[in-house]
Motif scaffolding. Structure first.
Motif, PDB file in Angstrom:
ATOM      1  N   ALA A 202       0.829  -1.213   0.000  1.00 34.95           N
ATOM      2  CA  ALA A 202       0.000   0.000   0.000  1.00 34.95           C
ATOM      3  C   ALA A 202       0.858   1.255   0.000  1.00 34.95           C
ATOM      4  O   ALA A 202       0.503   2.274  -0.621  1.00 34.95           O
ATOM      5  CB  ALA A 202      -0.924   0.000   1.213  1.00 34.95           C
ATOM      6  N   ASP A 205       3.586   1.013  -3.393  1.00 29.73           N
ATOM      7  CA  ASP A 205       2.929   1.279  -4.670  1.00 29.73           C
ATOM      8  C   ASP A 205       2.564   2.750  -4.816  1.00 29.73           C
ATOM      9  O   ASP A 205       2.710   3.336  -5.900  1.00 29.73           O
ATOM     10  CB  ASP A 205       1.665   0.417  -4.801  1.00 29.73           C
ATOM     11  CG  ASP A 205       1.969  -1.065  -4.951  1.00 29.73           C
ATOM     12  OD1 ASP A 205       3.154  -1.415  -5.110  1.00 29.73           O
ATOM     13  OD2 ASP A 205       1.021  -1.871  -4.879  1.00 29.73           O
ATOM     14  N   TRP A 221      -0.277  10.640   4.111  1.00 29.22           N
ATOM     15  CA  TRP A 221      -1.454   9.953   4.654  1.00 29.22           C
ATOM     16  C   TRP A 221      -1.899  10.603   5.964  1.00 29.22           C
ATOM     17  O   TRP A 221      -3.093  10.834   6.185  1.00 29.22           O
ATOM     18  CB  TRP A 221      -1.121   8.472   4.853  1.00 29.22           C
ATOM     19  CG  TRP A 221      -2.156   7.684   5.587  1.00 29.22           C
ATOM     20  CD1 TRP A 221      -3.308   7.146   5.084  1.00 29.22           C
ATOM     21  CD2 TRP A 221      -2.140   7.340   6.976  1.00 29.22           C
ATOM     22  NE1 TRP A 221      -3.998   6.486   6.069  1.00 29.22           N
ATOM     23  CE2 TRP A 221      -3.300   6.586   7.233  1.00 29.22           C
ATOM     24  CE3 TRP A 221      -1.239   7.581   8.021  1.00 29.22           C
ATOM     25  CZ2 TRP A 221      -3.595   6.084   8.503  1.00 29.22           C
ATOM     26  CZ3 TRP A 221      -1.524   7.090   9.277  1.00 29.22           C
ATOM     27  CH2 TRP A 221      -2.688   6.354   9.516  1.00 29.22           C
ATOM     28  N   LEU A 253      -8.446   5.455  -3.019  1.00 28.68           N
ATOM     29  CA  LEU A 253      -8.034   4.053  -2.947  1.00 28.68           C
ATOM     30  C   LEU A 253      -6.694   3.905  -2.227  1.00 28.68           C
ATOM     31  O   LEU A 253      -6.504   2.963  -1.441  1.00 28.68           O
ATOM     32  CB  LEU A 253      -7.958   3.452  -4.351  1.00 28.68           C
ATOM     33  CG  LEU A 253      -9.295   3.234  -5.064  1.00 28.68           C
ATOM     34  CD1 LEU A 253      -9.057   2.715  -6.484  1.00 28.68           C
ATOM     35  CD2 LEU A 253     -10.188   2.259  -4.287  1.00 28.68           C
ATOM     36  N   GLU A 254      -5.770   4.814  -2.493  1.00 31.36           N
ATOM     37  CA  GLU A 254      -4.471   4.775  -1.819  1.00 31.36           C
ATOM     38  C   GLU A 254      -4.629   5.024  -0.319  1.00 31.36           C
ATOM     39  O   GLU A 254      -3.997   4.346   0.509  1.00 31.36           O
ATOM     40  CB  GLU A 254      -3.531   5.801  -2.447  1.00 31.36           C
ATOM     41  CG  GLU A 254      -3.091   5.427  -3.857  1.00 31.36           C
ATOM     42  CD  GLU A 254      -2.430   6.564  -4.601  1.00 31.36           C
ATOM     43  OE1 GLU A 254      -1.601   6.288  -5.493  1.00 31.36           O
ATOM     44  OE2 GLU A 254      -2.736   7.751  -4.313  1.00 31.36           O
ATOM     45  N   ALA A 257      -6.119   1.896   1.276  1.00 31.19           N
ATOM     46  CA  ALA A 257      -5.160   0.794   1.375  1.00 31.19           C
ATOM     47  C   ALA A 257      -4.244   0.970   2.575  1.00 31.19           C
ATOM     48  O   ALA A 257      -3.896  -0.007   3.258  1.00 31.19           O
ATOM     49  CB  ALA A 257      -4.354   0.694   0.085  1.00 31.19           C
ATOM     50  N   ILE A 258      -3.833   2.205   2.844  1.00 27.12           N
ATOM     51  CA  ILE A 258      -2.990   2.460   4.019  1.00 27.12           C
ATOM     52  C   ILE A 258      -3.819   2.342   5.296  1.00 27.12           C
ATOM     53  O   ILE A 258      -3.371   1.774   6.300  1.00 27.12           O
ATOM     54  CB  ILE A 258      -2.288   3.825   3.904  1.00 27.12           C
ATOM     55  CG1 ILE A 258      -1.381   3.832   2.667  1.00 27.12           C
ATOM     56  CG2 ILE A 258      -1.475   4.116   5.161  1.00 27.12           C
ATOM     57  CD1 ILE A 258      -0.735   5.172   2.373  1.00 27.12           C
ATOM     58  N   ASP A 259      -5.064   2.836   5.258  1.00 23.92           N
ATOM     59  CA  ASP A 259      -5.957   2.654   6.403  1.00 23.92           C
ATOM     60  C   ASP A 259      -6.046   1.181   6.801  1.00 23.92           C
ATOM     61  O   ASP A 259      -6.115   0.843   7.985  1.00 23.92           O
ATOM     62  CB  ASP A 259      -7.370   3.144   6.066  1.00 23.92           C
ATOM     63  CG  ASP A 259      -7.497   4.651   5.985  1.00 23.92           C
ATOM     64  OD1 ASP A 259      -6.576   5.366   6.442  1.00 23.92           O
ATOM     65  OD2 ASP A 259      -8.529   5.117   5.448  1.00 23.92           O
ATOM     66  N   ALA A 260      -6.041   0.309   5.816  1.00 23.95           N
ATOM     67  CA  ALA A 260      -6.257  -1.117   6.055  1.00 23.95           C
ATOM     68  C   ALA A 260      -5.045  -1.818   6.659  1.00 23.95           C
ATOM     69  O   ALA A 260      -5.117  -3.012   6.982  1.00 23.95           O
ATOM     70  CB  ALA A 260      -6.648  -1.805   4.746  1.00 23.95           C
ATOM     71  N   LEU A 261      -3.931  -1.100   6.846  1.00 20.45           N
ATOM     72  CA  LEU A 261      -2.736  -1.711   7.424  1.00 20.45           C
ATOM     73  C   LEU A 261      -2.853  -1.939   8.932  1.00 20.45           C
ATOM     74  O   LEU A 261      -2.038  -2.645   9.522  1.00 20.45           O
ATOM     75  CB  LEU A 261      -1.504  -0.855   7.125  1.00 20.45           C
ATOM     76  CG  LEU A 261      -1.093  -0.759   5.648  1.00 20.45           C
ATOM     77  CD1 LEU A 261       0.093   0.185   5.478  1.00 20.45           C
ATOM     78  CD2 LEU A 261      -0.763  -2.140   5.094  1.00 20.45           C
TER      79      LEU A 261
END
Length: 278
Positions: A202, A205, A221, A253-254, A257-261
């Motif tokens: 995340a 990329d 972020w 989306l980016e 994706a970082i939130d989901a870490l």
């Protein structure tokens, strides 16, 4: 370099990106802060326990930057919560910093085993009223600590400075803060190098997509999440990199994706647990 400001609920404004001096040796603090100020940083975050307030003050004095353009934070240490110790402590810090007031004064840790953080908060309210600090807040407070001081005094902190990075987002605290108009400051925003944050797809990329470093992506972020952030480095080239995050934006989306870490179970914490620091 123009760093955006965030409005605190007390009417004061705080630069969203600052320079933290945690673990910067006293002998290096003046040089590091001077370099940061030259690069455009105007928000300096220190603490009594860091042992480098004199160096911060020397750099501020030598900079020639008007005081009203600077935002300076320091913190009350754990063994000075009782009696009139908070006033004595801030006066000592002001003497070392060479200032007549700070912009933000924080209770460094709640120290729940001592059960004196509510008293300390009452004294910080008095310090603000006395003009020794413009704003007051807390650091490392979890929701029960926050609820207690508000119930006891009716005064809501302007900020809560907490460990916050992609693997440990403390959403219970940030949700409470959002409901109560408290701004979140992130310490250890890059995970202190204690896990492979930069290797996470995340992050990697997004860095490739924007031609930025992984560190810049994570700082961005934080900025887009609305957090106040203190990336720490004593290397001028890294300081310059850390502040160079306002010419790009992560898309939804980016960000997601970082939130989901964050695994969501608290296992991503890399620093001390606030209930265990006393």
């Amino acid at each position: 370099m123009t760093v955006p400001h965030i409005l605190l609920h007390d009417g004061h404004r705080i630069p969203q990106l600052g320079f933290g001096v945690f673990k910067v040796p006293a002998a290096e603090a003046e040089r590091a802060v001077s370099a940061a100020l030259e690069l455009g940083y105007r928000h300096i975050d220190t603490a009594a326990i860091y042992g480098n307030e004199e160096g911060v003050g020397a750099a501020i004095a030598a900079s020639g930057i008007p005081r009203e353009e600077l935002f300076v934070t320091t913190k009350l240490w754990n063994d000075r919560h009782v009696g009139d110790e908070p006033r004595a402590a801030i006066e000592e810090s002001l003497g070392k910093l060479g200032l007549d007031r700070v912009d933000l004064y924080l209770i460094h840790w709640p120290t729940p085993a001592r059960d004196d953080y509510s008293h300390a908060w009452e004294r910080l309210i008095a310090l603000r009223e006395a003009g020794l600090t413009r704003s007051i807040g807390v650091s490392n407070f979890r929701v029960p600590h926050l609820e207690r001081i508000v119930a006891d005094t009716g005064i809501v902190p302007a900020v809560d400075q907490i460990e916050l990075h992609p693997a440990h987002q403390q959403r219970d605290v940030t949700d409470w803060a959002e409901r109560n108009d408290v701004r979140i400051e992130a310490w250890g925003p890059l995970g202190q190098g204690k896990y492979d944050l930069f290797g996470a797809p995340a992050v990697a990329d997004a860095a490739a997509a924007h031609d930025k470093t992984p560190a810049q992506v994570v700082i961005r972020w934080h900025i887009q999440s609305g957090f106040i952030v203190f990336p720490k480095s004593v290397r001028p080239e890294r300081m310059a990199e850390n502040i160079d995050v306002f010419d790009f934006a992560l898309d939804d989306l980016e960000m997601a994706a970082i939130d989901a870490l964050d695994p969501g179970d608290g296992s991503g914490r890399v620093g001390a647990h606030p209930d265990e620091v006393n």
